[in-house]
Write an enzyme that holds these catalytic residues in place. Sequence first.
Site, PDB file in Angstrom:
ATOM      1  N   ASP A 102       0.873  -1.184   0.000  1.00 50.89           N
ATOM      2  CA  ASP A 102       0.000   0.000   0.000  1.00 50.89           C
ATOM      3  C   ASP A 102       0.908   1.232   0.000  1.00 50.89           C
ATOM      4  OD1 ASP A 102      -2.062   1.766   0.159  1.00 50.89           O
ATOM      5  OD2 ASP A 102      -2.824   1.096   2.101  1.00 50.89           O
ATOM      6  N   THR A 143       7.139   2.515  -0.350  1.00 52.61           N
ATOM      7  CA  THR A 143       8.095   3.580  -0.165  1.00 52.61           C
ATOM      8  C   THR A 143       7.583   4.885  -0.778  1.00 52.61           C
ATOM      9  OG1 THR A 143      10.005   2.115  -0.070  1.00 52.61           O
ATOM     10  CG2 THR A 143      10.441   4.340  -0.801  1.00 52.61           C
ATOM     11  N   ASN A 201      10.128  -8.120  -8.758  1.00 53.92           N
ATOM     12  CA  ASN A 201       9.583  -6.815  -9.122  1.00 53.92           C
ATOM     13  C   ASN A 201      10.684  -5.819  -9.381  1.00 53.92           C
ATOM     14  OD1 ASN A 201       9.488  -4.229  -7.201  1.00 53.92           O
ATOM     15  ND2 ASN A 201       9.724  -6.041  -5.897  1.00 53.92           N
ATOM     16  N   GLY A 211      10.304   0.347  -8.983  1.00 54.78           N
ATOM     17  CA  GLY A 211      11.059   1.602  -8.979  1.00 54.78           C
ATOM     18  C   GLY A 211      10.352   2.739  -8.250  1.00 54.78           C
ATOM     19  N   PHE A 212       9.798   2.445  -7.080  1.00 55.36           N
ATOM     20  CA  PHE A 212       9.213   3.472  -6.203  1.00 55.36           C
ATOM     21  C   PHE A 212       8.149   4.313  -6.900  1.00 55.36           C
ATOM     22  CE2 PHE A 212      13.319   3.958  -3.405  1.00 55.36           C
ATOM     23  CZ  PHE A 212      13.066   2.733  -2.828  1.00 55.36           C
ATOM     24  N   ASN A 223       7.567   4.316   5.192  1.00 57.80           N
ATOM     25  CA  ASN A 223       8.843   3.921   4.606  1.00 57.80           C
ATOM     26  C   ASN A 223       9.205   4.964   3.548  1.00 57.80           C
ATOM     27  OD1 ASN A 223      10.407   2.623   2.418  1.00 57.80           O
ATOM     28  ND2 ASN A 223      10.204   0.737   3.606  1.00 57.80           N
ATOM     29  N   ASN A 261      14.516   3.419   3.632  1.00 59.49           N
ATOM     30  CA  ASN A 261      14.740   2.320   2.698  1.00 59.49           C
ATOM     31  C   ASN A 261      16.000   2.626   1.879  1.00 59.49           C
ATOM     32  OD1 ASN A 261      14.694   0.307   0.840  1.00 59.49           O
ATOM     33  ND2 ASN A 261      12.727   0.857  -0.083  1.00 59.49           N
ATOM     34  N   SER A 314      16.320  -0.970  -1.783  1.00 62.53           N
ATOM     35  CA  SER A 314      15.615  -1.403  -2.991  1.00 62.53           C
ATOM     36  C   SER A 314      16.616  -1.561  -4.131  1.00 62.53           C
ATOM     37  CB  SER A 314      14.557  -0.374  -3.401  1.00 62.53           C
ATOM     38  OG  SER A 314      14.124  -0.669  -4.712  1.00 62.53           O
ATOM     39  N   ASN A 360      15.803  -1.389  -7.167  1.00 63.17           N
ATOM     40  CA  ASN A 360      15.189  -0.840  -8.376  1.00 63.17           C
ATOM     41  C   ASN A 360      15.335   0.664  -8.569  1.00 63.17           C
ATOM     42  OD1 ASN A 360      14.259  -3.456  -9.080  1.00 63.17           O
ATOM     43  ND2 ASN A 360      12.665  -3.234  -7.536  1.00 63.17           N
ATOM     44  N   THR A 361      16.087   1.313  -7.681  1.00 64.32           N
ATOM     45  CA  THR A 361      16.474   2.705  -7.893  1.00 64.32           C
ATOM     46  C   THR A 361      17.985   2.695  -8.053  1.00 64.32           C
ATOM     47  OG1 THR A 361      14.626   3.617  -6.650  1.00 64.32           O
ATOM     48  CG2 THR A 361      16.576   5.011  -6.833  1.00 64.32           C
ATOM     49  N   LYS A 395      15.906  -0.108   6.604  1.00 62.35           N
ATOM     50  CA  LYS A 395      15.572  -1.367   5.919  1.00 62.35           C
ATOM     51  C   LYS A 395      16.743  -1.792   5.061  1.00 62.35           C
ATOM     52  CE  LYS A 395      12.014  -3.764   3.294  1.00 62.35           C
ATOM     53  NZ  LYS A 395      10.609  -3.747   2.885  1.00 62.35           N
ATOM     54  N   ASN A 401      14.821  -6.517   2.606  1.00 65.06           N
ATOM     55  CA  ASN A 401      14.196  -6.204   1.326  1.00 65.06           C
ATOM     56  C   ASN A 401      14.319  -7.421   0.383  1.00 65.06           C
ATOM     57  OD1 ASN A 401      13.146  -4.612  -0.868  1.00 65.06           O
ATOM     58  ND2 ASN A 401      13.932  -2.804   0.184  1.00 65.06           N
ATOM     59  N   THR A 402      14.026  -7.246  -0.883  1.00 66.51           N
ATOM     60  CA  THR A 402      14.159  -8.327  -1.872  1.00 66.51           C
ATOM     61  C   THR A 402      15.643  -8.569  -2.187  1.00 66.51           C
ATOM     62  OG1 THR A 402      13.943  -6.683  -3.618  1.00 66.51           O
ATOM     63  CG2 THR A 402      11.944  -7.814  -2.963  1.00 66.51           C
ATOM     64  N   THR A 444       4.837 -11.196  -0.144  1.00 64.80           N
ATOM     65  CA  THR A 444       4.596 -12.222  -1.159  1.00 64.80           C
ATOM     66  C   THR A 444       3.697 -13.342  -0.613  1.00 64.80           C
ATOM     67  OG1 THR A 444       6.739 -11.677  -2.094  1.00 64.80           O
ATOM     68  CG2 THR A 444       5.748 -13.725  -2.832  1.00 64.80           C
TER      69      THR A 444
HETATM   70  C1  LIG Z   1       5.863  -5.925  -5.748  1.00 67.54           C
HETATM   71  C2  LIG Z   1       6.724  -5.529  -4.572  1.00 67.54           C
HETATM   72  C3  LIG Z   1       6.910  -4.184  -4.278  1.00 67.54           C
HETATM   73  C4  LIG Z   1       7.707  -3.814  -3.200  1.00 67.54           C
HETATM   74  N1  LIG Z   1       7.873  -2.486  -2.906  1.00 67.54           N
HETATM   75  C5  LIG Z   1       8.605  -2.129  -1.825  1.00 67.54           C
HETATM   76  C6  LIG Z   1       8.762  -0.768  -1.481  1.00 67.54           C
HETATM   77  O1  LIG Z   1       8.229   0.138  -2.125  1.00 67.54           O
HETATM   78  N2  LIG Z   1       9.525  -0.473  -0.401  1.00 67.54           N
HETATM   79  C7  LIG Z   1      10.123  -1.438   0.373  1.00 67.54           C
HETATM   80  O2  LIG Z   1      10.787  -1.107   1.360  1.00 67.54           O
HETATM   81  N3  LIG Z   1       9.976  -2.745   0.063  1.00 67.54           N
HETATM   82  C8  LIG Z   1       9.245  -3.101  -0.993  1.00 67.54           C
HETATM   83  N4  LIG Z   1       9.086  -4.426  -1.294  1.00 67.54           N
HETATM   84  C9  LIG Z   1       9.783  -5.431  -0.464  1.00 67.54           C
HETATM   85  C10 LIG Z   1       8.871  -6.025   0.606  1.00 67.54           C
HETATM   86  O3  LIG Z   1       8.460  -5.031   1.528  1.00 67.54           O
HETATM   87  C11 LIG Z   1       9.623  -7.134   1.380  1.00 67.54           C
HETATM   88  O4  LIG Z   1      10.714  -6.568   2.056  1.00 67.54           O
HETATM   89  C12 LIG Z   1      10.129  -8.234   0.453  1.00 67.54           C
HETATM   90  O5  LIG Z   1       9.217  -8.507  -0.583  1.00 67.54           O
HETATM   91  C13 LIG Z   1      10.393  -9.528   1.205  1.00 67.54           C
HETATM   92  O6  LIG Z   1       9.233 -10.003   1.832  1.00 67.54           O
HETATM   93  P1  LIG Z   1       8.300 -11.165   1.193  1.00 67.54           P
HETATM   94  O7  LIG Z   1       9.197 -12.301   0.846  1.00 67.54           O
HETATM   95  O8  LIG Z   1       7.289 -11.457   2.270  1.00 67.54           O
HETATM   96  O9  LIG Z   1       7.673 -10.567  -0.006  1.00 67.54           O
HETATM   97  C14 LIG Z   1       8.313  -4.816  -2.377  1.00 67.54           C
HETATM   98  C15 LIG Z   1       8.100  -6.161  -2.683  1.00 67.54           C
HETATM   99  C16 LIG Z   1       7.308  -6.529  -3.757  1.00 67.54           C
HETATM  100  C17 LIG Z   1       7.119  -7.988  -4.053  1.00 67.54           C
END
Ligand SMILES: Cc1cc2nc3c(=O)[nH]c(=O)nc-3n(C[C@H](O)[C@H](O)[C@H](O)COP(=O)(O)O)c2cc1C
Length: 345
Positions: free
Chosen positions: A76, A97, A122, A125-126, A155, A188, A191, A193-194, A225, A254-255, A323
């Site tokens: 969200d 974020t 994913n 890119g914020f 965040n 954060n 990420s 993606n930036t 994070k 994070n991812t 996820t």
């Molecule tokens: C589609 C997608 C968008 C995400 N966007 C953000 C983000 O904007 N900011 C952030 O700190 N993490 C973002 N995350 C990372 C998640 O908050 C989380 O740290 C990461 O997906 C690992 O948790 P999970 O395995 O339960 O998904 C995103 C993850 C996904 C899959």
Amino acid sequence: MRTRNPTVPFYESFLKPILFSLDPELVHEVAIATLARLSRIPWLLDVLSRSGDNRFNREVFGLRFPNPLGLAAGFDKNGMALPAWEALGFGFVEIGTITAQGQVGNPRPRVFRIKEMEALINRLGFNNEGAEKIAVRLGQLRGRPQWPKIPVGVNIGKSKVVPLEEAASDYLRSFQRLEGIGDYFVLNVSSPNTPGLRKLQEGAAIRELFAAIQQQNQGKPLLVKIAPDLVSGQLDHILALADEFRLAGVVATNTTVNQEVIPQDKRRPGGLSGEPLRTLSLGILHHIKKHSSLPVISVGGIMNADDAKQRFDAGAELVQIYTGFVFRGPRLVWEITESLRKKGE
Ligand SMILES: Cc1cc2nc3c(=O)[nH]c(=O)nc-3n(C[C@H](O)[C@H](O)[C@H](O)COP(=O)(O)O)c2cc1C
């Protein structure tokens, strides 16, 4: 005490097969729009809600959490459906974020499912409305009865157009604009993606960032994070600085950019989340708990109640899902909170 869970069979047996046949980002947008609408219908929220049970209230960094399961950042991003997250049973929600300047993110497609591995990649890119717009909208909601009783984390990240050297002042702009909105804040710096963002986890950059925010911070818990791909030296550097600048905790993780664990034909530029991230994220949690006394919000690959339990056993104060929620739906929230309640966590 209300413990009904009307959504359990519905999501996995009926809704999910339909949703998973559609584009992941489209489904996400429809989900947020639906939950945002639902957030404005109190009686419907009440039907959905099972938040009356507060037996496992928990206090972490000075905030009271009705339960220790949160919605992770990125779901969200603009804070569109806060009452719905509370009604679904989450103990807290992290929006964002959010960046100082609103931005559209990377070209589509930019979210990919790997169904057989319960994973996502994913490279959004914020994409977000920007700090100003979000602060105005949520500022109007904050004092009203619809504002959720669960803690709302905010965040924040760097605007894409701002050079890395000016990152600290860009984060500060978002922090100052949103300070009255969030109960806690997360920087954060992880990420993938930036471009260059993860460099902020290193050397003097992270010191400059922590210093800039903490100098202005009037007492909101501030967390950082981190990526699951840090080597132990980098992680220890961040932990030492987090201590020095009195951060309230760490969100880990994070991812990952390490996609070796998934088949070659599924790999794509972007961050990998879900089941293949579980071991990495748990490893980082173990490392933090061994080398620091900072509270940890553990996130990454929590796909069932046992995964959540494992994180609490390893010392996590709070956990988040993203996820897992996509693959299992509201059932996962119910499963995790029920199992915690039974175990008296
Ligand atoms: C589609 C997608 C968008 C995400 N966007 C953000 C983000 O904007 N900011 C952030 O700190 N993490 C973002 N995350 C990372 C998640 O908050 C989380 O740290 C990461 O997906 C690992 O948790 P999970 O395995 O339960 O998904 C995103 C993850 C996904 C899959």
